[in-house]
Design a protein around this motif. Structure first.
Motif, PDB file in Angstrom:
ATOM      1  N   UNK A 183      31.283  23.237  48.472  1.00 29.49           N
ATOM      2  CA  UNK A 183      31.804  22.744  47.205  1.00 29.49           C
ATOM      3  C   UNK A 183      31.547  23.746  46.093  1.00 29.49           C
ATOM      4  N   UNK A 184      32.197  23.513  44.954  1.00 28.84           N
ATOM      5  CA  UNK A 184      32.036  24.439  43.835  1.00 28.84           C
ATOM      6  C   UNK A 184      30.651  24.383  43.234  1.00 28.84           C
ATOM      7  N   UNK A 185      29.870  23.369  43.572  1.00 25.05           N
ATOM      8  CA  UNK A 185      28.490  23.293  43.087  1.00 25.05           C
ATOM      9  C   UNK A 185      27.499  23.881  44.084  1.00 25.05           C
ATOM     10  N   UNK A 186      28.014  24.447  45.173  1.00 28.76           N
ATOM     11  CA  UNK A 186      27.135  25.101  46.136  1.00 28.76           C
ATOM     12  C   UNK A 186      26.572  24.196  47.205  1.00 28.76           C
ATOM     13  N   UNK A 187      27.118  22.990  47.344  1.00 27.69           N
ATOM     14  CA  UNK A 187      26.662  22.076  48.394  1.00 27.69           C
ATOM     15  C   UNK A 187      27.418  22.364  49.696  1.00 27.69           C
ATOM     16  N   UNK A 188      26.689  22.246  50.815  1.00 27.67           N
ATOM     17  CA  UNK A 188      27.289  22.456  52.128  1.00 27.67           C
ATOM     18  C   UNK A 188      27.355  21.120  52.861  1.00 27.67           C
ATOM     19  N   UNK A 189      28.538  20.788  53.371  1.00 23.84           N
ATOM     20  CA  UNK A 189      28.732  19.570  54.153  1.00 23.84           C
ATOM     21  C   UNK A 189      29.155  19.957  55.567  1.00 23.84           C
ATOM     22  N   UNK A 190      28.705  19.187  56.556  1.00 19.28           N
ATOM     23  CA  UNK A 190      29.046  19.482  57.950  1.00 19.28           C
ATOM     24  C   UNK A 190      29.266  18.171  58.700  1.00 19.28           C
ATOM     25  N   UNK A 191      30.091  18.250  59.763  1.00 18.80           N
ATOM     26  CA  UNK A 191      30.383  17.066  60.558  1.00 18.80           C
ATOM     27  C   UNK A 191      31.008  17.482  61.886  1.00 18.80           C
ATOM     28  N   UNK A 192      31.139  16.506  62.808  1.00 22.69           N
ATOM     29  CA  UNK A 192      31.750  16.771  64.104  1.00 22.69           C
ATOM     30  C   UNK A 192      30.745  16.911  65.222  1.00 22.69           C
ATOM     31  N   UNK A 193      31.084  17.741  66.206  1.00 23.12           N
ATOM     32  CA  UNK A 193      30.263  17.931  67.406  1.00 23.12           C
ATOM     33  C   UNK A 193      28.915  18.521  67.028  1.00 23.12           C
ATOM     34  N   UNK A 194      27.840  17.976  67.638  1.00 22.27           N
ATOM     35  CA  UNK A 194      26.494  18.351  67.197  1.00 22.27           C
ATOM     36  C   UNK A 194      25.532  18.480  68.365  1.00 22.27           C
ATOM     37  N   UNK A 195      26.045  18.878  69.528  1.00 22.67           N
ATOM     38  CA  UNK A 195      25.193  18.928  70.720  1.00 22.67           C
ATOM     39  C   UNK A 195      24.062  19.936  70.617  1.00 22.67           C
ATOM     40  N   UNK A 196      24.217  20.935  69.735  1.00 24.69           N
ATOM     41  CA  UNK A 196      23.181  21.962  69.591  1.00 24.69           C
ATOM     42  C   UNK A 196      22.574  21.989  68.192  1.00 24.69           C
TER      43      UNK A 196
END
Length: 620
Positions: A183-196
């Protein structure tokens, strides 16, 4: 996009930190979040575009080839219409159906939206961010990588709103089956496959909707994100550099202590080949800092299938991770668990390239040379190989497997390309020229008509060229006029001359200026670019001035940084001055030990110290 942050250093951002009882600020390169680059490139090198007519190709402004076999493509036209074509695996074209198409189809829902970032996974699934900060997703969704809370495939782009409401997305990245957004505020979002652990949630459970990556990234501003197949990296605007005690007491009389902060790189997810660069091969469920890169001002990071590259603001290149195909460029096929510097004998690197679906690496040097290594058309090239390509994109079009694009490519077409090539050919051609400039006893052959058409300058610049002593009092001063057009009008004696003497500038500088009028480009080393910047300032050639500043930025080093800062101040190049100033702050310990620092004008040195103190960079 999925595995790069743009090599173009657009500016710098500052943040205030407190540590050890001191208040200081960090100046960190801000990465181009549009994730595009504008270059002259032949799209027909990618087979999907080879069937399109020249007229159709001329409308394309951005393009992206992707897919398991590079059999899908998305492109954006000059009027912001989005089209897709290809095999359409997992509905990745977003056309609303599952049909493949060799004829481009319009993606209506994206019509008129300005695309700034685009990435794909291995399914493939697609993420797209717009200039307004909207995030769209479609395609394969077997692991909820579309972020909509389901595992249903998306046949058309759908706005990702869960947990991202009121957030402006500026960059997206995809791994094999996981997704990230910045995001423009420097936040990182993640989602989906997470086996590792590639989502960074602290577990290995799949993440159905966007979740903020916190842990070590909490309260820190990320400036770039990239993905490998099952790993994630982020460059964070945060860091700390400790100074030697002797240097502290040396500067103590000035009541200053430099505490510049370099960006830090964090990695998480699969690490079986050392692609996180942590010195081990254990998977990480939350972000971990790459200690080996601490103190380096990382300008660009890219990830391949299971390897990573990092480029610093001094043009140094580091590599780590899997090396089965020689993709690290170390001269062998041994994996590296920590970053190692490569291409140490080459000139300054200005751009690096890799893609999460390939084992290929590429780099471009300051002089425009393009190197490739790794898996190249089935061969394993273990050392960087010099090519004849003009850009790193050509490496992936011609030698990567699959031949995808490693970034969202912005295509710069010229309607008058043939004319431009002709002009370039005729520059400095004594057979067709009707005018000669004599500089340092050497001739430069030009055409009056071209110079009249191409150059526009302030009349003061004209007076400088003509040696007019009335430059400060001339009635034409500060009024815009066309430089060579006026020069060759009948009331100027030069209109009758066949040779004009120039003694204000050196031969390389003046020749580059004239060549610029023919080609719109400049090829000079940074040292000569300083002289050309002087000329551009005198002649009020603003575009040339910007090009000179770009060359100088790419050529800045610890040794010449303060000299370049002085030149920027002298020629009133504000953007360059700001860039050089912040580079000096980020490398102040080394800069203060150079001859240029202590030989500089006393007033400039005083102004530098005062300015640094006022902005909080060296506050005790």
């Amino acid at each position: 996009m999925s595995n790069f942050s743009s090599g173009i250093l657009e500016g710098l951002s500052s943040r205030r930190y407190h540590a050890h009882g001191l208040s200081f600020m960090s100046f960190t390169p801000s990465f181009t979040q549009t994730c595009t680059v504008s270059i002259m490139v032949d799209l027909t090198k990618w087979p999907l575009f080879s069937l399109m007519s020249p007229q159709e190709l001329s409308t394309i402004r951005k393009a992206y080839v992707f897919g398991t076999s590079a059999n899908e493509a998305i492109y954006i036209t000059s009027d912001d219409e989005v089209y897709a074509l290809g095999l359409n695996c997992s509905n990745c074209l977003g056309t609303g159906d599952s049909q493949c198409t060799i004829v481009p189809k319009k993606v209506d829902i994206l019509s008129g939206r300005k695309v700034v970032s685009l990435s794909y996974g291995s399914g493939p699934h697609i993420l797209l961010a717009t200039e307004d900060g909207e995030l769209f997703a479609w395609g394969h969704n077997g692991y909820s990588q579309l972020g909509n809370g389901t595992t249903n495939q998306g046949v058309a782009p759908v706005l990702v709103s869960a947990t991202l409401l009121n957030r402006k997305v500026t960059e997206v990245a995809c791994g094999s089956h996981h997704s990230m957004a910045l995001t423009d505020s420097g936040e990182v979002y993640a989602w989906g496959y997470n086996n590792c652990g590639q989502v960074g949630s602290g577990s290995t459970a799949n993440q159905p909707t966007p979740r903020r990556v916190s842990s070590c990234l909490q309260n820190r501003v990320a400036v770039s994100i990239v993905c490998g197949q099952t790993s994630s990296l982020a460059v964070v605007d945060n860091g700390e550099v400790s100074l030697p005690t002797t240097l502290y007491f040396l500067l103590l009389p000035l009541l200053l202590m430099p505490s510049p902060c370099a960006p830090q790189v964090y990695g998480w997810g699969y690490n079986g080949n050392g692609q996180l660069g942590l010195g081990n091969n254990g998977n990480q469920l939350t972000p971990c800092r790459l200690v080996a890169l601490q103190g380096l001002c990382v300008q660009q990071v890219v990830s391949g299938y299971a390897h990573s590259l990092a480029l610093t603001d001094e043009g140094l290149l580091y590599a780590w991770g899997a090396n089965t195909y020689g993709q690290l460029g170390t001269g062998n096929k041994s994996n590296q668990l920590s970053p190692v510097q490569i291409m140490t004998e080459k000139e300054r690197i200005v751009e690096i390239a890799a893609c999460h679906s390939t084992h290929t690496s590429a780099a471009k040097t300051q002089s425009g040379q393009v190197y490739m290594w790794g898996q190249c058309r089935g061969q394993s090239i273990i050392l960087p190989y010099l090519t004849h390509f003009g850009c790193t994109d050509d490496v992936f079009a011609c030698f990567a497997n699959p031949s995808v694009m490693w970034r969202l490519l912005s295509v710069d077409y010229d309607d008058y390309l043939t004319v431009a090539q002709s002009l370039k050919k005729e520059f400095d051609n004594p057979e067709t020229a009707d005018l000669k400039f004599c500089v340092d006893g050497k001739y430069i052959y030009v055409h009056k008509a071209v110079l009249k058409i191409r150059s526009e300058v302030d009349s003061a610049g004209l007076c400088v060229l003509m040696g007019c002593r009335r430059a400060k009092t001339c009635g034409l001063f500060w009024r815009r006029c066309e430089h060579f057009r006026s020069m060759f009008q009948s009331h100027w004696n030069e209109d009758l001359k066949e040779v004009i003497e120039i003694d204000q500038f050196s031969f390389p500088v003046y020749r580059s200026f004239l060549e610029f009028l023919y080609t719109d480009s400049v090829e000079l080393p940074p040292e000569d670019a300083i002289g050309l910047l002087d000329l551009a300032t005198s002649y009020c050639e603003n575009r040339l001035k910007r090009l000179c500043q770009h060359i100088i930025k790419r050529g800045i080093t610890v040794d010449n940084a303060f000299s370049l800062l002085s030149a920027a101040v002298r020629y009133d190049a504000e953007d360059l001055e700001e860039f050089c100033f912040k580079f000096c702050v980020n490398h102040l310990t080394e800069v203060t030990q150079t001859a240029a620092f202590w030989q500089i004008d006393g007033n400039l040195l005083k102004d530098f110290i005062c300015r640094a103190s006022r902005c909080g960079a060296f506050r005790n």
